[in-house]
Design a protein around this motif. Structure first.
Motif, PDB file in Angstrom:
ATOM      1  N   LEU A  17      -0.993 -29.972 -15.575  1.00 12.29           N
ATOM      2  CA  LEU A  17      -0.747 -29.601 -14.181  1.00 12.29           C
ATOM      3  C   LEU A  17      -1.286 -28.211 -13.860  1.00 12.29           C
ATOM      4  CD1 LEU A  17       2.847 -30.965 -13.506  1.00 12.29           C
ATOM      5  CD2 LEU A  17       0.711 -31.703 -12.440  1.00 12.29           C
ATOM      6  N   CYS A  18      -1.143 -27.268 -14.789  1.00 10.05           N
ATOM      7  CA  CYS A  18      -1.689 -25.919 -14.577  1.00 10.05           C
ATOM      8  C   CYS A  18      -3.206 -25.971 -14.450  1.00 10.05           C
ATOM      9  CB  CYS A  18      -1.295 -24.987 -15.715  1.00 10.05           C
ATOM     10  SG  CYS A  18       0.405 -24.430 -15.656  1.00 10.05           S
ATOM     11  N   LEU A  19      -3.850 -26.723 -15.323  1.00 12.03           N
ATOM     12  CA  LEU A  19      -5.309 -26.823 -15.253  1.00 12.03           C
ATOM     13  C   LEU A  19      -5.749 -27.460 -13.932  1.00 12.03           C
ATOM     14  CD1 LEU A  19      -6.149 -27.962 -18.890  1.00 12.03           C
ATOM     15  CD2 LEU A  19      -6.512 -25.720 -17.879  1.00 12.03           C
ATOM     16  N   ILE A  20      -5.081 -28.523 -13.542  1.00 10.04           N
ATOM     17  CA  ILE A  20      -5.425 -29.187 -12.283  1.00 10.04           C
ATOM     18  C   ILE A  20      -5.128 -28.278 -11.095  1.00 10.04           C
ATOM     19  CG2 ILE A  20      -4.812 -31.087 -10.738  1.00 10.04           C
ATOM     20  CD1 ILE A  20      -4.346 -32.777 -13.311  1.00 10.04           C
ATOM     21  N   LEU A  22      -4.688 -24.905 -10.883  1.00 12.08           N
ATOM     22  CA  LEU A  22      -5.522 -23.705 -10.784  1.00 12.08           C
ATOM     23  C   LEU A  22      -6.954 -24.056 -10.397  1.00 12.08           C
ATOM     24  CD1 LEU A  22      -4.164 -21.700 -13.849  1.00 12.08           C
ATOM     25  CD2 LEU A  22      -3.826 -21.197 -11.423  1.00 12.08           C
ATOM     26  N   THR A  23      -7.459 -25.158 -10.911  1.00  7.76           N
ATOM     27  CA  THR A  23      -8.813 -25.575 -10.557  1.00  7.76           C
ATOM     28  C   THR A  23      -8.893 -25.957  -9.083  1.00  7.76           C
ATOM     29  OG1 THR A  23      -9.165 -26.357 -12.810  1.00  7.76           O
ATOM     30  CG2 THR A  23     -10.681 -27.157 -11.139  1.00  7.76           C
ATOM     31  N   LEU A  24      -7.917 -26.723  -8.606  1.00  6.73           N
ATOM     32  CA  LEU A  24      -7.912 -27.102  -7.186  1.00  6.73           C
ATOM     33  C   LEU A  24      -7.740 -25.889  -6.276  1.00  6.73           C
ATOM     34  CD1 LEU A  24      -5.903 -30.445  -7.157  1.00  6.73           C
ATOM     35  CD2 LEU A  24      -8.364 -30.108  -6.818  1.00  6.73           C
ATOM     36  N   SER A  25      -6.967 -24.905  -6.709  1.00  6.96           N
ATOM     37  CA  SER A  25      -6.810 -23.703  -5.877  1.00  6.96           C
ATOM     38  C   SER A  25      -8.127 -22.938  -5.772  1.00  6.96           C
ATOM     39  CB  SER A  25      -5.697 -22.810  -6.418  1.00  6.96           C
ATOM     40  OG  SER A  25      -6.093 -22.164  -7.603  1.00  6.96           O
ATOM     41  N   HIS A  34     -16.211 -18.870  -8.299  1.00  5.43           N
ATOM     42  CA  HIS A  34     -15.239 -18.043  -9.008  1.00  5.43           C
ATOM     43  C   HIS A  34     -14.640 -17.020  -8.055  1.00  5.43           C
ATOM     44  CE1 HIS A  34     -15.913 -19.326 -13.158  1.00  5.43           C
ATOM     45  NE2 HIS A  34     -17.150 -19.561 -12.770  1.00  5.43           N
ATOM     46  N   PRO A  35     -13.369 -16.689  -8.234  1.00  3.72           N
ATOM     47  CA  PRO A  35     -12.758 -15.659  -7.398  1.00  3.72           C
ATOM     48  C   PRO A  35     -13.426 -14.310  -7.649  1.00  3.72           C
ATOM     49  CG  PRO A  35     -11.090 -16.859  -8.659  1.00  3.72           C
ATOM     50  CD  PRO A  35     -12.414 -17.304  -9.146  1.00  3.72           C
ATOM     51  N   SER A  62     -14.840 -30.853 -15.636  1.00  2.00           N
ATOM     52  CA  SER A  62     -14.238 -30.936 -16.975  1.00  2.00           C
ATOM     53  C   SER A  62     -12.764 -30.537 -16.953  1.00  2.00           C
ATOM     54  CB  SER A  62     -15.016 -30.092 -17.988  1.00  2.00           C
ATOM     55  OG  SER A  62     -14.924 -28.726 -17.673  1.00  2.00           O
ATOM     56  N   LEU A  63     -12.402 -29.526 -16.172  1.00  5.64           N
ATOM     57  CA  LEU A  63     -10.997 -29.111 -16.112  1.00  5.64           C
ATOM     58  C   LEU A  63     -10.129 -30.132 -15.384  1.00  5.64           C
ATOM     59  CD1 LEU A  63     -11.397 -25.279 -15.514  1.00  5.64           C
ATOM     60  CD2 LEU A  63     -10.525 -26.404 -17.565  1.00  5.64           C
ATOM     61  N   LEU A  64     -10.635 -30.708 -14.303  1.00  6.83           N
ATOM     62  CA  LEU A  64      -9.854 -31.728 -13.590  1.00  6.83           C
ATOM     63  C   LEU A  64      -9.716 -32.999 -14.419  1.00  6.83           C
ATOM     64  CD1 LEU A  64     -11.122 -31.393  -9.896  1.00  6.83           C
ATOM     65  CD2 LEU A  64      -8.934 -30.646 -10.846  1.00  6.83           C
ATOM     66  N   THR A  65     -10.805 -33.429 -15.047  1.00  8.65           N
ATOM     67  CA  THR A  65     -10.756 -34.638 -15.872  1.00  8.65           C
ATOM     68  C   THR A  65      -9.869 -34.426 -17.091  1.00  8.65           C
ATOM     69  OG1 THR A  65     -13.001 -35.157 -15.161  1.00  8.65           O
ATOM     70  CG2 THR A  65     -12.163 -36.356 -17.063  1.00  8.65           C
ATOM     71  N   GLY A  66     -10.046 -33.292 -17.761  1.00  3.39           N
ATOM     72  CA  GLY A  66      -9.221 -32.996 -18.930  1.00  3.39           C
ATOM     73  C   GLY A  66      -7.759 -32.826 -18.573  1.00  3.39           C
ATOM     74  N   GLY A  67      -7.489 -32.148 -17.450  1.00  2.00           N
ATOM     75  CA  GLY A  67      -6.105 -31.986 -17.005  1.00  2.00           C
ATOM     76  C   GLY A  67      -5.453 -33.309 -16.667  1.00  2.00           C
ATOM     77  N   ALA A  68      -6.205 -34.196 -16.030  1.00  2.26           N
ATOM     78  CA  ALA A  68      -5.668 -35.525 -15.711  1.00  2.26           C
ATOM     79  C   ALA A  68      -5.421 -36.329 -16.981  1.00  2.26           C
ATOM     80  CB  ALA A  68      -6.625 -36.270 -14.785  1.00  2.26           C
ATOM     81  N   ALA A  69      -6.324 -36.223 -17.946  1.00  6.69           N
ATOM     82  CA  ALA A  69      -6.140 -36.947 -19.214  1.00  6.69           C
ATOM     83  C   ALA A  69      -4.918 -36.427 -19.967  1.00  6.69           C
ATOM     84  CB  ALA A  69      -7.387 -36.814 -20.080  1.00  6.69           C
ATOM     85  N   LEU A  70      -4.615 -35.159 -19.822  1.00  8.35           N
ATOM     86  CA  LEU A  70      -3.439 -34.591 -20.482  1.00  8.35           C
ATOM     87  C   LEU A  70      -2.128 -35.104 -19.899  1.00  8.35           C
ATOM     88  CD1 LEU A  70      -4.681 -30.966 -20.984  1.00  8.35           C
ATOM     89  CD2 LEU A  70      -3.787 -32.431 -22.791  1.00  8.35           C
ATOM     90  N   MET A  71      -2.175 -35.650 -18.717  1.00  9.75           N
ATOM     91  CA  MET A  71      -0.955 -36.141 -18.081  1.00  9.75           C
ATOM     92  C   MET A  71      -0.446 -37.435 -18.714  1.00  9.75           C
ATOM     93  SD  MET A  71      -0.415 -33.768 -16.000  1.00  9.75           S
ATOM     94  CE  MET A  71       0.943 -34.451 -15.122  1.00  9.75           C
TER      95      MET A  71
END
Length: 131
Positions: A17-20, A22-25, A34-35, A62-71
């Motif tokens: 959830l943190c990866l998803i 933070l990436t979406l934000s 990048h900020p 990669s962060l969204l896909t990996g974060g979703a896979a971690l769920m």
């Protein structure tokens, strides 16, 4: 379900959830760039990544896909493999460019703890094939 299993499930889901989140934000607030960074060396690197046109979408995917896979427990090991390069870059970015050692350490430590938990899955990668 044992308390130990619940703890690992919470850690895994929170990491995803943190990866998803933070990436979406970053996608929503900064249009996928990048900020802005206060440290000049960090600003130079993020500016180059923003201008490259391919690194930011690659990181986001990669962060969204990996974060979703971690769920999902079953796909967590592949999620850990997908986010490993990004986590390494984020940690080194903060260690060497921003000096934010705490923020740079949270992610690889959390990743390593989850990778250790799934070590039985990763152990198969080093087993000789049964020819």
């Amino acid at each position: 379900m044992r308390w130990n299993e619940i703890g690992w499930n919470v850690a895994r889901c929170l990491f995803g959830l943190c990866l998803i989140g933070l990436t979406l934000s970053v996608v929503i607030q900064f249009d996928g760039n990048h900020p802005p960074e206060a440290v000049e060396a960090a600003a130079d690197l993020t500016g180059a990544l923003n201008r490259s046109g391919f690194m930011n979408p690659l990181l986001i995917i990669s962060l969204l896909t990996g974060g979703a896979a971690l769920m999902v427990d079953r796909s967590s090991p592949i999620g850990l493999l997908l986010v490993a390069p990004a986590i390494t870059v984020i940690a080194l970015f903060h260690y060497f460019l921003t000096g934010s050692y705490v923020w740079g350490s949270i992610w690889p430590i959390w990743w390593a703890a989850l990778a250790w938990h799934y070590r039985h899955v990763f152990a198969r990668l080093w087993q000789p094939s049964g020819d």
